[in-house]
Design a protein around this motif. Sequence first.
Motif, PDB file in Angstrom:
ATOM      1  N   LEU A  37      54.719  44.119  22.292  1.00 12.54           N
ATOM      2  CA  LEU A  37      54.124  43.022  23.069  1.00 12.54           C
ATOM      3  C   LEU A  37      54.665  43.024  24.497  1.00 12.54           C
ATOM      4  O   LEU A  37      53.966  42.643  25.434  1.00 12.54           O
ATOM      5  CB  LEU A  37      54.383  41.673  22.396  1.00 12.54           C
ATOM      6  N   VAL A  40      52.444  45.497  26.232  1.00 20.22           N
ATOM      7  CA  VAL A  40      51.074  45.004  26.369  1.00 20.22           C
ATOM      8  C   VAL A  40      50.977  43.898  27.426  1.00 20.22           C
ATOM      9  O   VAL A  40      50.006  43.824  28.172  1.00 20.22           O
ATOM     10  CB  VAL A  40      50.570  44.480  25.000  1.00 20.22           C
ATOM     11  N   THR A  41      52.028  43.049  27.507  1.00 22.49           N
ATOM     12  CA  THR A  41      51.956  41.927  28.445  1.00 22.49           C
ATOM     13  C   THR A  41      52.645  42.247  29.763  1.00 22.49           C
ATOM     14  O   THR A  41      52.926  41.341  30.551  1.00 22.49           O
ATOM     15  CB  THR A  41      52.638  40.681  27.858  1.00 22.49           C
ATOM     16  N   LEU A  42      52.929  43.524  30.003  1.00 24.18           N
ATOM     17  CA  LEU A  42      53.601  43.920  31.247  1.00 24.18           C
ATOM     18  C   LEU A  42      54.877  43.104  31.445  1.00 24.18           C
ATOM     19  O   LEU A  42      55.087  42.517  32.497  1.00 24.18           O
ATOM     20  CB  LEU A  42      52.668  43.748  32.449  1.00 24.18           C
ATOM     21  N   THR A  43      55.702  43.030  30.439  1.00 30.06           N
ATOM     22  CA  THR A  43      57.040  42.402  30.393  1.00 30.06           C
ATOM     23  C   THR A  43      57.043  40.866  30.341  1.00 30.06           C
ATOM     24  O   THR A  43      58.104  40.271  30.194  1.00 30.06           O
ATOM     25  CB  THR A  43      57.965  42.805  31.564  1.00 30.06           C
ATOM     26  N   VAL A  44      55.885  40.228  30.452  1.00 26.37           N
ATOM     27  CA  VAL A  44      55.901  38.757  30.471  1.00 26.37           C
ATOM     28  C   VAL A  44      56.356  38.190  29.120  1.00 26.37           C
ATOM     29  O   VAL A  44      56.917  37.101  29.044  1.00 26.37           O
ATOM     30  CB  VAL A  44      54.516  38.199  30.860  1.00 26.37           C
ATOM     31  N   ARG A  46      58.840  38.790  27.520  1.00 31.14           N
ATOM     32  CA  ARG A  46      60.297  38.802  27.341  1.00 31.14           C
ATOM     33  C   ARG A  46      60.868  37.436  26.985  1.00 31.14           C
ATOM     34  O   ARG A  46      61.851  37.350  26.231  1.00 31.14           O
ATOM     35  CB  ARG A  46      60.987  39.339  28.588  1.00 31.14           C
ATOM     36  N   PHE A  85      61.014  31.067  40.366  1.00 33.63           N
ATOM     37  CA  PHE A  85      60.350  32.084  41.165  1.00 33.63           C
ATOM     38  C   PHE A  85      59.506  31.436  42.262  1.00 33.63           C
ATOM     39  O   PHE A  85      59.503  31.896  43.407  1.00 33.63           O
ATOM     40  CB  PHE A  85      59.478  32.972  40.288  1.00 33.63           C
ATOM     41  N   LEU A  90      59.224  33.670  45.430  1.00 32.45           N
ATOM     42  CA  LEU A  90      57.959  33.899  46.118  1.00 32.45           C
ATOM     43  C   LEU A  90      58.044  33.644  47.626  1.00 32.45           C
ATOM     44  O   LEU A  90      57.567  34.462  48.411  1.00 32.45           O
ATOM     45  CB  LEU A  90      56.858  33.049  45.467  1.00 32.45           C
ATOM     46  N   VAL A  93      59.650  36.644  49.225  1.00 33.42           N
ATOM     47  CA  VAL A  93      58.782  37.822  49.220  1.00 33.42           C
ATOM     48  C   VAL A  93      57.684  37.673  50.275  1.00 33.42           C
ATOM     49  O   VAL A  93      57.408  38.597  51.043  1.00 33.42           O
ATOM     50  CB  VAL A  93      58.164  38.011  47.817  1.00 33.42           C
ATOM     51  N   ALA A 377      66.010  34.453  36.352  1.00 37.46           N
ATOM     52  CA  ALA A 377      65.688  35.016  37.650  1.00 37.46           C
ATOM     53  C   ALA A 377      66.805  35.945  38.130  1.00 37.46           C
ATOM     54  O   ALA A 377      66.556  36.967  38.736  1.00 37.46           O
ATOM     55  CB  ALA A 377      65.462  33.899  38.660  1.00 37.46           C
TER      56      ALA A 377
END
Lengths: 383, 356
Positions: A37, A40-44, A46, A85, A90, A93, A377
């Motif tokens: 998972l 599949v969820t691109l690390t989200v 976790r 974040f 954000l 960034v 974070a």
Amino acid sequence: MNDASPSQDLAPRGETLRIDYVPRDGLLKLSLVNFLLGIVTLTVYRFWARTNIRRHIWACVHINGQPLEYTGKGIELFKGALIVFAVLGLPVVLAVSAISIAYGPEHPAVAGIQTLVFLIVSLLWGAALFRARRYQLSRTLWRGIRGGLEGSATTYSLTYFGAMLAKSMSFGWATPVMNLNLQQQMTGASRFGDMPFAFKGRAGPLYPAYALCWFLTLGAIIGIGVLLFAGLQPMFGEDFSQWLAELFVGQDTPAEDSWVMVLVVLGGLVALLFVFSVIYPVIWAFYTARELSVFASYTTLDRARFRLDASAGSIIALTLGNLLLWLFTLGIATPYIQQRLIRYICDRLTIEGEVDIDRILQSKAPLGTMGEGLADAFDVGGI
Amino acid sequence: MVQSLYFDGKSAADRPVAVTLGALALRFEGETTAARDWPYDDLAAIETHHPGHPFRLTSKAEPNARLVLRDDTLALALINRAPQLKGGASLKGVAKVAGGIAGGLAAVALAGYLVVQFAPQKLAFVLPDSWRERVGAQVEVSLTEGAKHCTGNEGVSALGAMAARLAEGNPDLPPLSIRVYDVPVMNAFAMPGERIVITRELIRRANRPEQVAGVLAHEVGHVMRRHSEAQLVRVTGMQILFSIMTGGGSDTVSSIVGIATILSYTREAEAEADDVAVKLMTDAAIDPLGLKEFFEILLAEEGKASAGRWGEITSVLNTHPGTEDRIKKIQPLPDGIAARPVMTDAQWDALKKICE
């Protein structure tokens, strides 16, 4: 305690506590599901993965036959990380990106922002650790009663920042005193229900182990430096020192044989770095073991005192075993690594003296709704 | 009957209780616990039931209270009456998770499309000139760091003449800053703010002015399509997207995906610049085969390893596959248009000596 009626029951009652780790099936399935998972969820995923692991491991820890229970939720961790974040990550960034596009990536404002971020993160690091601990304790139940952490994250954060400064300015020698101070704040603020933990003791007993590790490290660094020089000097003879000088002054078109030198020196450095990254934790395991044992022996709950039989050998085996486990499973075995850490403590922790369990009442501290935002974070979440 | 344990959630004391199953509720009582009912509908299992292990329950009305059943027969009879206690993965739960993941991935794909494909080329034409100028100047400085800027007077004016010659028949050509640097690797670059850099080695290796003019036209193609500005927006957008995805971490993954994306867009941009170059040269009546000849020189160069900082740049050039394909696409001037020279022999000599 304020009960007005006289009672014959005032004599101290209590039970001794016994901790067992009782492994259960399902950790393998959990590891694979979390890993898949996560991809599949691109690390989200976790946040939910970490929650599932905790729920499993907590339930394996039995105190006097009753398991711990983890009541945290993945969404709480997710929300916490999201807010941190949005507030901290954000804007930085976006600001850096905007400045890079408008004024170019080498504008001094970019470096200024990066320095500022480093400072803010350093100042908040302790708060992140403190709040993560508070979240975990408040989500840990035993016999229906939850843990808690009182006190101020800000105070802890400032102490933590000061401790970092003191450690670096004293070439590390302030470490035992500072760690003791931090542990005192953290443990002293910990509660089970309305019953406080207490922590009292001196840093003196930590110093022999610290001195041993410090001088061993110094010796290792000098030894490696001498080995490096002695190994390379005969290979290239007189040219070597001259070549070193040229390397650092900078030459546009190095001669062909000096490329060989670069490769040899780089290879040697990498090998030595690897050797050192193994030697370093091995050396410091002596101090870590001592600190764990001493800190446990300074900790009390009601009339019970903790005892942890940590040893350098067992810590080395634990650390290197976990490192290999991680490397050979590409991180899929993370739940097993965390289980090994918790199990190490459970297997070696004994509690002497009695705790009047029946007297412990539910914690009145409010349950925060957000998880370990800051800790996630900054990636200090731990288990 | 095996005794069960009740924790009331107010104190840590354990209270032995006897449990009975009623019509609508579970009832328990003990020495220190007055009889109470937990309706079946309100019950929740702390974890799924494993035979041989205590079964832990709670109820909506007392969320901190725990009832621990240690009798499997009793636990199974209870699960029969309150089926929600069975737990495990339900079809509905799985569908919910799958839906959430699919929705999230769709959102990421959309954001990725906007950031990588849609926005850069549009934004490249919206960026203020002063921004493009500042960034371009910095890129030029860091790209040519340490290399000598060639300022031979006659060479510089020959270069100007070449640009002016290219502008014949192409009135849309923007004003350009074209510079030659003394770099021992054959290459040319287009940067934000209409900046073009050509290396001395490229000029040295060229056999006739049309070859240099071809390279210049190719770089002008990049400039007119604002490829480097678009790339800047793309890289920045991807950095923002990745930092949102990973919460600020994971530089390795983002740089690998980033480089892959950038390279694929570089190939697309190269083909586009080739097309513009051929069109510019045709309109200016300069022999487009000059560009073709330059590619052939480049092709002969491929495979030869070169070292150092400039070698890295050539190796990026080498990763463009299909130099042969690019060569094939270049057609000579159509019938009826006669090629006119790019510059005089004297100007060509001066350009060759621009770094001396």
